[in-house]
Design a protein around this motif. Structure first.
Motif, PDB file in Angstrom:
ATOM      1  N   GLY A  48      -0.009  -4.585  -6.276  1.00 55.84           N
ATOM      2  CA  GLY A  48       0.063  -3.284  -6.507  1.00 55.84           C
ATOM      3  C   GLY A  48       1.405  -2.570  -7.067  1.00 55.84           C
ATOM      4  O   GLY A  48       2.421  -2.829  -6.583  1.00 55.84           O
ATOM      5  N   ARG A  49       1.515  -2.187  -8.053  1.00 59.00           N
ATOM      6  CA  ARG A  49       2.785  -1.740  -8.730  1.00 59.00           C
ATOM      7  C   ARG A  49       3.414  -0.411  -7.823  1.00 59.00           C
ATOM      8  O   ARG A  49       4.655  -0.435  -7.715  1.00 59.00           O
ATOM      9  N   ARG A  50       2.460   0.174  -7.037  1.00 58.56           N
ATOM     10  CA  ARG A  50       3.071   1.262  -6.235  1.00 58.56           C
ATOM     11  C   ARG A  50       3.361   0.684  -4.778  1.00 58.56           C
ATOM     12  O   ARG A  50       4.370   1.167  -4.100  1.00 58.56           O
ATOM     13  N   THR A  51       2.247  -0.016  -4.201  1.00 63.54           N
ATOM     14  CA  THR A  51       2.294  -0.197  -2.826  1.00 63.54           C
ATOM     15  C   THR A  51       2.667  -1.906  -2.786  1.00 63.54           C
ATOM     16  O   THR A  51       3.317  -1.902  -1.449  1.00 63.54           O
ATOM     17  N   GLY A  52       2.620  -2.761  -3.430  1.00 64.71           N
ATOM     18  CA  GLY A  52       3.131  -3.923  -3.357  1.00 64.71           C
ATOM     19  C   GLY A  52       1.991  -4.816  -2.696  1.00 64.71           C
ATOM     20  O   GLY A  52       2.140  -5.891  -2.581  1.00 64.71           O
ATOM     21  N   ARG A  53       0.856  -4.014  -2.284  1.00 66.04           N
ATOM     22  CA  ARG A  53      -0.028  -4.821  -1.566  1.00 66.04           C
ATOM     23  C   ARG A  53      -1.102  -5.621  -2.869  1.00 66.04           C
ATOM     24  O   ARG A  53      -1.358  -5.267  -3.771  1.00 66.04           O
ATOM     25  N   ARG A  55      -3.744  -6.830  -4.914  1.00 64.71           N
ATOM     26  CA  ARG A  55      -5.103  -6.201  -5.528  1.00 64.71           C
ATOM     27  C   ARG A  55      -5.803  -7.418  -6.280  1.00 64.71           C
ATOM     28  O   ARG A  55      -5.188  -8.241  -6.952  1.00 64.71           O
ATOM     29  N   ASN A  82      -0.662  -3.064 -13.218  1.00 60.72           N
ATOM     30  CA  ASN A  82      -0.130  -4.037 -12.306  1.00 60.72           C
ATOM     31  C   ASN A  82       0.580  -5.267 -12.890  1.00 60.72           C
ATOM     32  O   ASN A  82       1.552  -5.823 -12.204  1.00 60.72           O
TER      33      ASN A  82
END
Length: 158
Positions: A48-53, A55, A82
């Motif tokens: 994820g581009r914001r969380t890094g988790r 997806r 992403n």
């Protein structure tokens, strides 16, 4: 009671179509994770581009002229943003996974690729772009005209 405004009838159609597709994608993801692969569908896993988790999204990989491409079939698809932010992604088909790079195709090159997609694919492929609101009609000309709205990525080995 809560009312949600979608703006126009077209927005409502797009919203209910997207909900249906999201439901189907959950089934596809579940089947792929159990090892059942079908059609051109693969799982794209990207940070994820914001969380890094990680997806995961069900996507179709299309082969044109010996190259593999992913076409953005739905407006505002989260995987597109992403993928633009990630250096590599993981593609999974059944129980096999591979790391890949997604290289975004420049706008002037998208029209010809969209024309080839329409020419070489079953009619239902172009119909998806029309149903999702990405293209006005399921013709080569209409698909090429929609090129500014449709991100296309070439899949390359990482």
């Amino acid at each position: 009671m809560v009312f949600i405004s979608y703006g126009t009838v077209g927005d409502m159609k797009e919203h209910s179509y997207r909900r249906m597709v999201n439901s189907v994608n959950k089934v596809i993801i579940g089947l792929q994770r159990t090892g059942i692969a079908f059609g051109p569908m693969q799982l794209l896993t990207v940070p994820g581009r914001r969380t890094g988790r990680p997806r995961t999204f069900a996507i179709a990989i299309n082969e044109l002229d010996g190259e593999r491409y992913i076409f953005q079939a739905f407006p505002k698809a989260a995987w597109v943003a992403n993928a633009r932010a990630a250096s590599t992604v993981t593609l999974t088909r059944g129980r096999r996974s591979a790391t890949a790079r997604l290289v975004e195709i420049p706008l002037p090159e998208r029209g010809p690729l969209l024309r080839r997609l329409v020419a070489t694919s079953p009619a239902r492929v172009a119909d998806i772009f029309v149903s999702s609101g990405q293209a006005e009609a399921a013709t080569a000309d209409a698909m090429a005209a929609a090129a500014p709205r449709i991100a296309i990525f070439r899949v390359e080995p990482a």
